[in-house]
Motif scaffolding. Structure first.
Motif, PDB file in Angstrom:
ATOM      1  N   SER A   3     -30.939 -30.225   8.798  1.00  0.00           N
ATOM      2  CA  SER A   3     -31.753 -30.562  10.165  1.00  0.00           C
ATOM      3  C   SER A   3     -30.854 -31.288  11.297  1.00  0.00           C
ATOM      4  CB  SER A   3     -32.949 -31.551   9.770  1.00  0.00           C
ATOM      5  OG  SER A   3     -33.933 -30.715   9.111  1.00  0.00           O
ATOM      6  N   MET A   4     -30.020 -32.181  10.353  1.00  0.00           N
ATOM      7  CA  MET A   4     -28.899 -33.068  11.219  1.00  0.00           C
ATOM      8  C   MET A   4     -28.004 -32.096  12.045  1.00  0.00           C
ATOM      9  SD  MET A   4     -29.374 -36.349  11.472  1.00  0.00           S
ATOM     10  CE  MET A   4     -28.049 -37.204  11.751  1.00  0.00           C
ATOM     11  N   PHE A   5     -27.161 -31.243  10.985  1.00  0.00           N
ATOM     12  CA  PHE A   5     -26.364 -30.406  11.363  1.00  0.00           C
ATOM     13  C   PHE A   5     -26.779 -29.378  12.602  1.00  0.00           C
ATOM     14  CE2 PHE A   5     -24.266 -26.141  11.389  1.00  0.00           C
ATOM     15  CZ  PHE A   5     -22.792 -26.471  11.507  1.00  0.00           C
ATOM     16  N   LEU A   6     -27.820 -28.818  12.293  1.00  0.00           N
ATOM     17  CA  LEU A   6     -28.271 -27.798  13.550  1.00  0.00           C
ATOM     18  C   LEU A   6     -28.556 -28.636  14.697  1.00  0.00           C
ATOM     19  CD1 LEU A   6     -30.906 -25.243  11.827  1.00  0.00           C
ATOM     20  CD2 LEU A   6     -28.536 -24.877  13.011  1.00  0.00           C
TER      21      LEU A   6
ATOM     22  N   SER B 251     -34.607 -25.076  -2.255  1.00  0.00           N
ATOM     23  CA  SER B 251     -35.687 -25.272  -1.315  1.00  0.00           C
ATOM     24  C   SER B 251     -35.082 -25.553   0.049  1.00  0.00           C
ATOM     25  CB  SER B 251     -36.740 -26.477  -1.733  1.00  0.00           C
ATOM     26  OG  SER B 251     -37.415 -27.050  -0.861  1.00  0.00           O
ATOM     27  N   ALA B 252     -34.226 -26.350   0.229  1.00  0.00           N
ATOM     28  CA  ALA B 252     -33.441 -26.592   1.511  1.00  0.00           C
ATOM     29  C   ALA B 252     -33.097 -25.515   2.261  1.00  0.00           C
ATOM     30  CB  ALA B 252     -32.493 -27.759   1.262  1.00  0.00           C
ATOM     31  N   LYS B 253     -32.384 -24.487   1.662  1.00  0.00           N
ATOM     32  CA  LYS B 253     -31.981 -23.359   2.254  1.00  0.00           C
ATOM     33  C   LYS B 253     -33.163 -22.736   2.721  1.00  0.00           C
ATOM     34  CE  LYS B 253     -27.388 -22.997  -0.250  1.00  0.00           C
ATOM     35  NZ  LYS B 253     -26.802 -22.167  -1.187  1.00  0.00           N
TER      36      LYS B 253
ATOM     37  N   ALA C 140     -32.150 -32.956   5.000  1.00  0.00           N
ATOM     38  CA  ALA C 140     -31.863 -33.815   6.068  1.00  0.00           C
ATOM     39  C   ALA C 140     -30.513 -33.214   6.557  1.00  0.00           C
ATOM     40  CB  ALA C 140     -31.659 -35.181   5.468  1.00  0.00           C
ATOM     41  N   ASP C 141     -29.494 -33.079   5.685  1.00  0.00           N
ATOM     42  CA  ASP C 141     -28.037 -32.499   6.177  1.00  0.00           C
ATOM     43  C   ASP C 141     -28.221 -31.336   6.963  1.00  0.00           C
ATOM     44  OD1 ASP C 141     -26.818 -34.481   4.822  1.00  0.00           O
ATOM     45  OD2 ASP C 141     -26.177 -33.187   3.171  1.00  0.00           O
TER      46      ASP C 141
END
Length: 550
Positions: free
Chosen positions: A454-457, A144-146, A451-452
């Motif tokens: 969204s934060m990284f981008l 889902s995250a990807k 969250a990982d």
């Protein structure tokens, strides 16, 4: 002898006084803690603000596990990584409930359901919560995250364009980015601005609810249950909470019903609610409960990511040497092009910046309280059934034995840590876990994968495109923000501060404008996606059973 008839009454009265004076005392065998006084216990010592500082001091004085006696209630505070692992993780079967919060659960969370309420975050451990947890586990997976990267990419590029054109409103641009990501991933619609009426109504109501939960009246209703029998006319806090709940329930349910209507007419965009609709067919829960399962995702995802990113900006102002090192890595890996998610594993210093942001400025600074459902023992101390159990996030993150110079923002702590937040949380060695922002045990945040990303981008692209510096006053002096100044609440964030945000070169400014111009072509006149992004599945729902048994 007849004159002694009153002696039993005197004895009963004396017994009552003795029992009353025992209220607030610390029973033998409980974890140590600050001295108590009759009736109040430690209530008079509880800080009205900056509670994390006092909880840290008590941890330094009383050790990795200590107790606070709050009137008739007991609070156990867990302040070491090993104790968190031993209790929240290894004994999760009994440490996964929530303490009873009358206003939040019984009043604000009640709508044609038992006292467990609808609010998933605060539900006690039981079948209703296990059902919601099972759904979150199935829809918030790595696949889902990807799948949501197209949403994250577009919203990120609008944020960069906003920072380019109106850098003084950087907090608003970050919040819009976080909020719009969350509405898209949850419901499938974008929030083009912070003036979205539904969002404004929801978050105004949420903030009012948080304030109501934190009132003295709400605390007294928790600590002294007989007060709950008073009529509403004498309990304005309860009356107001009921009003807030009605508004909130209507908002959550209406958002959910809109997605169901779009599913019926074939216009739904990919979202977690599409998966939730499949889960509803299997689990058979009500539309009210579905509204809250989705609405709680919105509440949890929108404010936390934005608060962490604002904390990151502040860190870049205070530790410019970190920014220079991060930008050098981005130039080495990406050159003149904007970073993408494909660069994640090659930008290890940026990943380390993300982990250090979570450690250095944790939004859930004292976690979300757990409750133990039966008597337990740890380190030779008794932990009584129904105790509130607090994960002392700040004390663990700022423990110099765990992190040298803990007040310094130093991503090099994670130079060799290639784990995701979820992988790190599952480490068998608690000393190797990166941070405790996302909780622990069965109550750990299921949205860490999303969250990982969204934060990284956000972090990699902000540093690729801009230089972040301290603002200056009229006399040309630098304005240094205070990292200890926080907006209080269940979730904290830095108090407003100024920053100077400028494009690194004309080339970087031009790329930001071009990238956002390309994204606008994908949107209709209402700033929504014209069609489903290429290659994006409508949903990724894969029921895999009970996460507590896999």
């Amino acid at each position: 002898m007849a004159a002694l008839w009153f002696l039993p009454l005197v004895a009963l009265f004396g017994l009552a006084i003795w029992r009353l004076l025992k209220v607030g005392s610390r029973p033998a065998g409980y974890p140590p803690g600050p001295p108590t006084v009759p009736i109040l216990g430690n209530l008079h010592l509880m800080p009205k603000e900056n509670g994390h500082i006092q909880f840290q001091k008590w941890a330094q004085e009383y050790g990795p596990i200590y107790s606070l006696i709050l009137g008739t209630k007991v609070m156990i505070v867990v302040s070491s990584d090993q104790a968190v692992k031993d209790l929240f993780d290894k004994r999760s079967a009994i440490y996964s409930s929530r303490p009873e919060t009358y206003i939040a659960q019984i009043v604000s969370g009640r709508h044609k359901v038992p006292p467990a309420g609808l609010r998933v975050l605060l539900m006690p451990y039981g079948e209703r919560w296990r059902m919601a947890h099972r759904i979150y586990h199935n829809i918030l997976n790595i696949r889902s995250a990807k799948s949501f990267v197209p949403y994250q990419d577009l919203e990120n590029k609008q944020m960069l364009d906003g920072l380019l054109n109106q850098p003084e409103f950087f907090v608003d641009h970050i919040r819009r980015y976080s909020h719009s990501l969350t509405t898209q991933m949850t419901y499938g619609f974008r929030s083009n601005s912070m003036d979205n009426p539904k969002l404004k109504a929801l978050f105004t109501n949420l903030h009012e609810f948080s304030k109501t939960m934190g009132t003295t009246a709400a605390a007294l209703l928790d600590l002294y249950p007989p007060l709950r029998h008073l009529p509403d006319v004498m309990l304005p806090t309860r009356r107001y909470a009921k009003k807030l709940h009605t508004i909130e329930c209507d908002l959550h349910k209406s958002n959910w019903m809109e997605v169901k209507a779009k599913l019926r007419n074939g216009t739904a965009k990919p979202s977690l609610c599409v998966s939730l609709a499949k889960a509803q067919d299997i689990e058979g829960f009500s539309d009210e409960q579905a509204g809250y399962i989705a609405g709680n995702l919105l509440e949890a995802g929108a404010d936390t990511t934005s608060a962490q990113l604002v904390g990151f900006v502040q860190a870049m102002l205070l530790f410019p040497e970190v920014q220079k090192k991060a930008q050098a890595e981005i130039v080495r890996v990406c050159g003149d092009r904007m970073p993408t998610m494909d660069d994640e594993m090659d930008l290890q210093y940026i990943r380390a910046c993300m982990k250090e942001t979570h450690r250095w400025m944790p939004t859930a600074i004292l976690g979300i309280a757990h409750s133990v459902i039966k008597d337990d023992e740890y380190m030779g101390y008794k932990i009584p059934k129904d105790s509130t159990v607090v994960l002392n996030v700040w004390a663990i993150h700022m423990d110099p034995k765990r992190h040298s110079n803990p007040s310094v923002f130093d991503p090099s702590r994670y130079a060799d840590d290639y784990t995701s937040s979820m992988e790190s949380a599952q480490s068998k060695d608690p000393s190797k876990r990166d941070q405790f922002l996302f909780g622990a045990g069965r109550r750990i945040c299921q949205g860490m994968h999303i969250a990982d990303r969204s934060m990284f981008l956000a972090m990699s692209r902000m540093l690729w495109a801009f230089d972040l510096r301290k603002a200056r006053d009229c006399a040309g002096n630098e304005i240094t923000p205070d990292p200890t100044a926080l907006i209080p609440g269940m979730l904290v964030q830095p108090v407003p501060f100024r920053a100077s945000i400028t494009p690194r070169t004309p080339h970087h400014a031009r790329v930001v404008r071009e990238q956002w111009a390309g994204c606008r072509e994908l949107l209709d006149e209402e700033h929504q996606w014209r069609e489903v992004p290429r290659g994006m599945a409508l949903d990724t729902y894969e029921p895999v059973g009970d996460p507590e048994k896999v």
